[in-house]
Write an enzyme that holds these catalytic residues in place. Structure first.
Site, PDB file in Angstrom:
ATOM      1  N   ASP A  10       0.850  -1.191   0.000  1.00  0.00           N
ATOM      2  CA  ASP A  10       0.000   0.000   0.000  1.00  0.00           C
ATOM      3  C   ASP A  10       0.887   1.242   0.000  1.00  0.00           C
ATOM      4  O   ASP A  10       1.699   1.428   0.918  1.00  0.00           O
ATOM      5  CB  ASP A  10      -0.896  -0.029   1.246  1.00  0.00           C
ATOM      6  CG  ASP A  10      -1.964   1.049   1.235  1.00  0.00           C
ATOM      7  OD1 ASP A  10      -2.142   1.707   0.196  1.00  0.00           O
ATOM      8  OD2 ASP A  10      -2.617   1.236   2.282  1.00  0.00           O
ATOM      9  N   ASP A 105      -3.158   2.495  -5.807  1.00  0.00           N
ATOM     10  CA  ASP A 105      -2.059   2.557  -4.847  1.00  0.00           C
ATOM     11  C   ASP A 105      -1.942   1.342  -3.933  1.00  0.00           C
ATOM     12  O   ASP A 105      -1.189   1.376  -2.966  1.00  0.00           O
ATOM     13  CB  ASP A 105      -2.181   3.817  -3.988  1.00  0.00           C
ATOM     14  CG  ASP A 105      -3.461   3.849  -3.157  1.00  0.00           C
ATOM     15  OD1 ASP A 105      -4.375   3.064  -3.451  1.00  0.00           O
ATOM     16  OD2 ASP A 105      -3.538   4.663  -2.226  1.00  0.00           O
ATOM     17  N   GLU A 106      -2.652   0.248  -4.216  1.00  0.00           N
ATOM     18  CA  GLU A 106      -2.500  -0.928  -3.365  1.00  0.00           C
ATOM     19  C   GLU A 106      -2.814  -2.196  -4.146  1.00  0.00           C
ATOM     20  O   GLU A 106      -3.563  -2.180  -5.123  1.00  0.00           O
ATOM     21  CB  GLU A 106      -3.384  -0.843  -2.112  1.00  0.00           C
ATOM     22  CG  GLU A 106      -4.858  -0.827  -2.393  1.00  0.00           C
ATOM     23  CD  GLU A 106      -5.701  -0.898  -1.117  1.00  0.00           C
ATOM     24  OE1 GLU A 106      -5.311  -1.618  -0.163  1.00  0.00           O
ATOM     25  OE2 GLU A 106      -6.754  -0.249  -1.087  1.00  0.00           O
TER      26      GLU A 106
END
Length: 347
Positions: A10, A105-106
């Site tokens: 993350d 983003d993860e």
């Protein structure tokens, strides 16, 4: 069955991190990415300096500026964020083909079959963090565990720039001490209900039989039974295709009427906008609202009408107090619909 090794990676305050990377003049200033106060915008994300003032994602920009008058506000640049995201995703694929992106983003990575780094999840996590920072200038927090649930909890354990590993032999103790509000799906209403039963930690939750949990929480009771024991058999799905994005809230007290439901809408829509931003602003097809009444009947209404109109029509189907509200959008493939702006330019 062989023990699985799952990573959850993350990026830390991703959009804000890209902005800080590309503009060194920002220094340590509190920074948020989102829409302008004049257009009733919301915060998509903010850096840790802004969080120290109480600024959070999904918060109305006007409220964020009241909390932090010196807040630097930047309009989102999704093309730039997507470009960085592609670099990071390519890095993940260097380690394993079994990558399940959750947003820009993860992602989850199944490293069970990876033999590099002597098969060590810790060393793989360290390598990912170092390479991501060296190649993109973005810090990653990584969690490693035998399943997706625990890996995601672990990645949040030591943020920012953290690495937390829950090996198989530590799962029992780690989960036993976990507060129930760290379990996915346990919001304020469920946590409050558990609290009235004297349950605040997973070891206390384990004292309730499966049947009692199902009686209290419906189908989610089965999930609670599994999670408080650290059980999660979900596979990492590399070809996962997201078809909708939504948010919902179960209220501690039933909303008595339509006016109360309408009053709850702005916060829900703000949370939805922030979640859409985190997913890279995917092109929506149409909206929907979800209403669960106090008799547990459920209705979902879809359409292109404004939120308040959809809510009015959905509530009329039951016409009684409401325990849960949700809002969301169905998605189309990017090529099927021109992206619609949810965030206007910052002043």
């Amino acid at each position: 069955m062989a023990t699985r090794k799952i990573l959850h990676a993350d990026c830390d305050c991703f959009y804000a991190a890209v902005e800080m990377r590309d503009d060194p003049n920002l220094g340590e200033a509190p920074l948020a990415v989102g829409g302008s106060r004049e257009r009733r915008g919301v915060i998509a994300t903010c850096n840790y300096a802004a969080r120290a003032f109480g600024v959070r994602s999904a918060m109305p920009t006007a409220q964020a500026l009241r909390l932090c008058p010196d807040l630097v506000l930047r309009a989102p640049d999704f093309e730039r964020y997507r470009a960085v995201s592609r670099e990071i995703l390519a890095l993940f694929h260097e380690l394993t083909p079994r990558v399940e992106p959750l947003s820009l983003d993860e992602a989850y990575l199944d490293i069970s079959a990876v033999t590099r780094f002597q098969g060590s999840a810790t060393w793989m996590g360290q390598w990912l963090k170092a390479e991501c920072l060296a190649r993109t200038g973005i810090t990653l927090s990584v969690g490693a565990a035998p399943n997706k649930f625990l890996a995601k909890v672990a990645s949040d354990w030591d943020k920012p720039d953290g690495l937390w590993v829950v090996p198989p032999e530590a799962v029992e103790a780690f989960v036993a001490a976990l507060p129930v509000n760290r379990l996915p799906g346990v919001g304020p209403a469920t946590a409050g209900k558990l609290d009235t039963l004297g349950i605040r930690r997973c070891d206390e939750l384990r004292s309730l039989p499966r049947e009692a949990l199902i009686e209290q929480f419906g189908k989610f009771g089965q999930r609670l039974f599994e999670l408080c024991r650290g059980q999660d058999e979900r596979e990492v799905r590399p070809q996962r295709e997201r078809k909708s994005v939504s948010v919902e809230t179960t209220f501690p007290r039933d909303l008595p009427d339509l006016a109360s439901c309408q009053a709850a809408l702005p916060e829900l829509v703000a949370r939805l906008e922030a979640r859409l931003a985190r997913h890279g602003h995917p092109p929506p097809s149409h909206a929907f609202v979800k209403v669960r009444f106090n008799d547990f009947s459920l209705t979902t209404l879809e359409g292109s009408a404004p939120w308040d109109t959809l809510m009015t029509q959905a509530w009329a189907r039951g016409g009684r107090p409401v325990r849960l509200l949700g809002v969301g959008v169905r998605l189309r493939p990017p090529e099927a619909l021109r992206q619609l702006p949810l965030f206007d330019e910052a002043p």
